[in-house]
Design an enzyme around this catalytic site. Structure first.
Site, PDB file in Angstrom:
ATOM      1  N   ASP A 197       0.738  -1.025   0.690  1.00 15.54           N
ATOM      2  CA  ASP A 197      -0.046  -0.243  -0.169  1.00 15.54           C
ATOM      3  C   ASP A 197       0.662   1.101  -0.137  1.00 15.54           C
ATOM      4  OD1 ASP A 197      -3.260   0.908   0.355  1.00 15.54           O
ATOM      5  OD2 ASP A 197      -2.014   1.920   2.392  1.00 15.54           O
ATOM      6  N   GLU A 248       2.183  -0.020  -5.040  1.00 15.05           N
ATOM      7  CA  GLU A 248       1.078   0.805  -5.195  1.00 15.05           C
ATOM      8  C   GLU A 248       1.587   2.143  -4.732  1.00 15.05           C
ATOM      9  OE1 GLU A 248      -3.440   2.672  -3.776  1.00 15.05           O
ATOM     10  OE2 GLU A 248      -1.419   2.128  -2.228  1.00 15.05           O
ATOM     11  N   HIS A 322     -10.347  -1.045  -5.738  1.00 14.66           N
ATOM     12  CA  HIS A 322     -11.393  -0.325  -4.416  1.00 14.66           C
ATOM     13  C   HIS A 322     -11.511   1.531  -4.464  1.00 14.66           C
ATOM     14  CE1 HIS A 322      -7.865  -0.713  -2.651  1.00 14.66           C
ATOM     15  NE2 HIS A 322      -8.393   0.266  -2.160  1.00 14.66           N
ATOM     16  N   ASP A 323     -10.362   1.917  -4.868  1.00 16.65           N
ATOM     17  CA  ASP A 323     -10.356   3.084  -4.822  1.00 16.65           C
ATOM     18  C   ASP A 323     -10.934   3.940  -5.935  1.00 16.65           C
ATOM     19  OD1 ASP A 323      -8.735   2.978  -2.549  1.00 16.65           O
ATOM     20  OD2 ASP A 323      -7.178   2.710  -3.189  1.00 16.65           O
TER      21      ASP A 323
HETATM   22  C1  GLC Z   1      -4.417   3.240  -0.403  1.00 15.04           C
HETATM   23  C2  GLC Z   1      -5.683   2.264  -0.297  1.00 15.04           C
HETATM   24  C3  GLC Z   1      -6.773   3.020   0.034  1.00 15.04           C
HETATM   25  C4  GLC Z   1      -6.337   3.245   1.288  1.00 15.04           C
HETATM   26  C5  GLC Z   1      -4.625   4.598   1.348  1.00 15.04           C
HETATM   27  C6  GLC Z   1      -4.608   4.570   2.743  1.00 15.04           C
HETATM   28  O1  GLC Z   1      -4.426   3.925  -2.121  1.00 15.04           O
HETATM   29  O2  GLC Z   1      -5.267   1.878  -1.517  1.00 15.04           O
HETATM   30  O3  GLC Z   1      -7.644   2.134   0.321  1.00 15.04           O
HETATM   31  O4  GLC Z   1      -7.177   4.957   1.997  1.00 15.04           O
HETATM   32  O5  GLC Z   1      -4.263   3.696   0.512  1.00 15.04           O
HETATM   33  O6  GLC Z   1      -4.346   3.191   3.554  1.00 15.04           O
END
Ligand code: GLC
Length: 550
Positions: A197, A248, A322-323
């Site tokens: 993440d 990510e 999911h975002d």
């Molecule tokens: C990433 C996740 C997201 C989360 C964020 C903070 O972007 O995909 O859902 O809110 O990190 O952890």
């Protein structure tokens, strides 16, 4: 060594996947029940978003214990069974590792707050400015200042996300050691990969006010990021070449991704970057309504394809997670051309050089949430930003329209399995509203239908495995300047594959600048697609053509 190039990953948001105990929340047993569905689709890995103990302020991305299963999602035995059952079907599990921050409920943070200096150093505590204001003007990604004041210490702690997600101090070698131990713990359980993440935010640079932006330039792709990743990798999965990892990367640059995901760099297998999904933003500002810029979308997608290829680095390719809002609503058509546009968008991604990711429900053409009431929203980011827009003087209606398009909850409505109550997701009250269109859009009606979106995804996944040109071929744009066609060529050892897509509802005549002689149709969203010198492309028409040397 595992070759990731012909693999496909399926993302599961367990909370919204399948509820087997009627409490309205999906859980791990629900995933076990649907493994045959996933095997039928043909995916190789399942990426599960966090199921660890958590207060759920950010739906589990606020982790309170990295080594356990939240009882809401089941037990460790359930997870072990899931790993075993998935393995029997040739599917590996990838777990989501959230190491930029922990929940403030995590024991480490609790000890820090109790004043234990060892644990205070796990986090980023700083004195405010002499006038008592926060140490910097950085903004939290979820709105407001990124520092929270702790009166008892007369200090602030950093939280780039929610106030209950405290950023970890990666400068501290003990923190880095803890993280490696957590990774080893899960590797020993038999997981086959990790998704990291917002991993490119872990190395903070200098703590300065940002007079040009929200502060991200001081902590994005920060000074020690590659050192930290190399260290983490070489001490854990780095020794196992069959292990798959994806980072990510928030607001990253391509140059950094050459290293993050370079074949020889010893960091990660691949990266998610998001620039191609900001084409309906205003700069970095998400909470606005602007039409998607198609020219920019192509420029970004194509330049990443070429750049990463030139540097022997590997992309994760995707529209959905999911975002993100649902892609068929975002770039396609929810109405008359729902099916054609969902298939076209799938072709665009699955023909690219990279590892495709399918987000649950995408393979069914699930659409944006269709909420009609503010009270239906659950996401902390959406709720905070709605308030920020209102505070800026925007009318409730206008702010609501923005939420409807951009909210992360668009992707979080439960999976639509069948036409029974709550789409077969739950016999209880779902934690978030169902999309009422489940009576029309559901797995039951699509799995056995050769013309369904599901069957089209299945075909795309199979093609990647059958045709090395898709998995390994070079990438080249075709007629990049065209205002409505997105086309590219892949080539490998004398074989060429063309992916040609009308991105719009409006039909158009298109002349391919390259000869398509000798090409045959591998897949199309129209039954009678015809390649030729000049092609008549119907609404959202997509064709994948191949020319093989005998
Ligand atoms: C990433 C996740 C997201 C989360 C964020 C903070 O972007 O995909 O859902 O809110 O990190 O952890």
């Amino acid at each position: 060594m595992t070759d990731f190039r012909n693999k496909v990953v399926y993302q599961i948001y367990p909370k919204s996947f399948l509820d087997t105990n009627g409490d309205g929340l999906g859980e791990l047993r629900g995933v076990i029940q649907k493994l045959d569905y996933l095997k039928d689709l043909g995916v190789d890995y399942l990426w599960l978003t966090p199921f660890y103990p958590s207060p759920q302020n950010d739906n589990g991305y606020d982790v309170a214990d990295y080594r356990a299963v939240d009882p809401r999602y089941g037990t460790m035995e359930d997870l072990e069974e899931l790993i075993r059952e998935a393995d029997k079907r040739g599917i590996g599990l990838m777990l989501d590792m959230v190491f930029n921050h922990t929940s403030t409920d995590h024991e480490w943070f609790q000890r820090a707050m109790a004043g234990d200096p060892e644990y205070k150093d796990y986090y980023i505590f700083r004195k405010g400015k002499p006038d008592g204001t926060p140490p910097t003007n950085w903004e939290s990604k979820f709105g407001g200042n990124a520092w929270e004041y702790v009166p008892k210490f007369d200090e602030y702690y950093l939280h780039l996300f929610d106030v209950s997600q405290a950023d970890l101090n990666w400068e501290n070698p003990k923190v880095r050691q803890e993280i490696q131990n957590i990774l080893k713990f899960w590797m020993n359980k038999g997981v086959k990969g990790f998704r990291f993440d917002v991993i490119n935010l872990i190395s903070k640079g200098s703590y300065e006010d940002d007079n040009q932006g929200d502060g991200r330039r001081f902590y994005t792709d920060g000074p020690k990021i590659h050192q930290y990743l190399e260290e983490m990798c070489s001490n854990t999965f780095g020794k196992d070449p069959s292990f798959i990892t994806v980072g990510e990367m928030s607001s990253t640059s391509m140059e950094h991704c050459f290293k993050y995901a370079g074949a020889d760099s010893g960091e990660l297998s691949m990266v998610f970057s998001f620039h191609h999904l900001k084409v309906d933003f205003m700069g970095n500002e998400k909470w606005v309504l602007v039409p998607a810029d198609f020219k920019k979308l192509k420029e970004i997608l194509f330049s990443w394809q070429q750049g990463m290829s030139d540097h022997n680095a590997w992309n994760a390719v995707f529209w959905c997670n999911h975002d993100q809002p649902r892609v068929v609503t975002r770039f396609g058509d929810e109405g008359e051309y729902w099916k054609q546009s969902a298939k076209m968008l799938a072709s665009v991604i699955h023909g690219l050089r990279g590892t495709p990711y399918v987000y649950q429900g995408e393979e069914l053409g699930m659409t944006n949430a269709g909420f009609t009431n503010l009270s239906q929203y659950r996401d902390v980011e959406s709720i905070n930003h709605f308030q920020i827009l209102r505070d800026k003087g925007m009318s409730e209606e206008a702010a609501y329209c923005i939420l409807k398009e951009h909210s992360r909850d668009n992707a979080r409505t439960p999976m639509q399995w069948d036409t029974s109550e709550n789409a077969g997701f739950s016999s209880g009250a779902p934690w978030i509203s169902m999309n009422p269109n489940y009576t029309r859009i559901n797995a039951q009606s699509q799995v056995g239908d050769p013309d369904s979106i599901f069957s089209y995804y299945k075909a795309l996944i199979r093609l990647r495995k059958e045709y090395p040109v898709i998995a390994q071929g070079d990438f080249a744009p075709v007629d990049q300047a065209h205002p409505q066609v997105l086309a590219y060529r892949r080539s490998l050892d004398g074989t060429q594959l063309y992916c040609i897509n009308n991105f719009y509802r409006k039909p158009c005549r298109w002349r391919c600048p390259e000869s398509l002689e000798g090409c045959r149709v591998l897949l199309s969203n129209y039954p009678d697609a015809k390649p030729g010198e000049e092609i008549e492309l119907r609404p959202y028409e997509s064709m994948i053509l191949i020319r093989e040397t005998k």
